[in-house]
Write an enzyme that holds these catalytic residues in place. Structure first.
Site: not given
Ligand code: DX5
Ligand code: ZN
Length: 215
Positions: A34, A67, A136, A174
Site C-alpha cells: 500500500d 493511493m 475498496m 481491500d
Molecule cells: C487501506 C489499504 C488496505 C489496508 C487493509 O487503505 O488499502 O490494503 O492495508 O488493511 P485491513 O485489512 O487491516 O483493513
Molecule cells: Zn490496499
C-alpha cells in the site's frame, strides 16, 4: 480458492524482514503493498525504495496499490522496484485509459481501485482492458477499519459487469476482511482477499493465512 494477499501496511516496519520471510513461507499468494502519498489519502506509508527491499525477500507476486495522485509519474519507478501489478485509483486519474496503457506497456498487470462511494458502473468502458479491480471496502488510508457492508452489492454488480464484457479482470476486495466475513466476500464473487490487520494482529499469522486460504 481465493488468492490471499496480506497487506504489509499492518506489519511492524522495524521487523519488516521477519514479516516478509513469514509471508514468503506462508500460504499467502501475493504481497499487497500500500503506497500512500498524504494527498490522495490522509496518511503516508512508504515508497518505491521499500518496494525494492521487499522485492528482494520473495519471488511472490507483488501487488502494488497506489493511493497517490498523478500515478503516471511513478509507474516506471515502481516497475523498476519490482512491482508485478500496479493498481491506480479511478478517483485520482483524469486520463485513466492512458494510465492503464502506460502500466501495461511497462509489462505489469494493470488494476483500477474504486473507493466506497464510486459506482461500479464507472468501470464499464475500462473493464475489458484491465487485469484487476480493487473494490475498496473501507475508505483508503488506514488498516484495521471495519468492512462496509454495501461492498457485497458492489462485488455482485462487478461480477456481472465483468461477465457482460468478457473481461478477465479479477475482483480484489481491500479493507476490513476478517476470518468471519471472508466466506461471504468470496461467495459474492471476490477472487482476491487483501488482509492487513486480520493477519498481522493475529497471534499466529501463518495459521490465519492458512485459514483464509482454506475458505
Ligand atoms: C487501506 C489499504 C488496505 C489496508 C487493509 O487503505 O488499502 O490494503 O492495508 O488493511 P485491513 O485489512 O487491516 O483493513
Ligand atoms: Zn490496499
Amino acid at each position: 480458492m481465493a488468492i490471499i494477499a496480506p497487506s504489509l501496511l499492518s506489519a511492524n516496519f522495524l521487523k519488516l524482514a521477519e514479516d516478509c520471510k513469514m509471508l514468503d513461507e506462508s500460504q499467502a499468494d501475493w504481497f499487497h503493498l500500500d503506497i500512500m502519498d498524504g494527498t490522495f489519502v490522509p496518511n503516508i506509508s512508504f515508497g518505491p525504495m521499500m518496494v525494492e527491499f521487499i522485492r528482494e525477500t520473495t519471488s511472490k507476486f507483488c501487488d502494488v496499490h497506489l493511493m497517490i495522485t498523478a500515478p503516471e509519474k511513478y509507474a516506471e519507478v515502481f516497475k523498476n522496484a519490482g512491482a508485478n501489478s500496479l493498481t491506480v485509483h479511478i478517483e485520482a486519474c483524469t486520463h485513466l485509459h492512458r494510465n492503464i496503457q502506460q502500466i501495461k506497456n511497462l509489462g505489469m498487470k494493470a488494476g483500477v481501485a474504486i473507493n466506497p462511494h464510486t459506482p461500479v458502473d464507472s468501470l464499464k468502458d475500462i473493464i475489458a482492458d484491465i487485469d484487476l479491480v480493487c473494490v475498496m471496502s473501507v475508505n483508503p488510508g488506514f488498516g484495521g477499519q471495519s468492512f462496509i457492508e454495501h461492498t457485497y452489492k458492489k462485488i455482485k454488480q462487478l461480477s456481472q459487469l465483468i461477465k457482460e464484457n468478457n473481461s478477465s479482470a479479477k475482483i480484489e476486495v481491500d479493507g476490513g476482511v476478517t476470518l468471519k466475513n471472508a466466506k461471504a466476500i468470496i461467495d459474492a464473487g471476490a477472487d482476491v482477499l487483501v488482509a492487513g490487520n486480520t493477519v498481522f494482529s493475529s497471534a499466529d499469522p501463518i495459521a490465519t493465512i492458512a485459514e483464509l486460504k482454506a475458505i
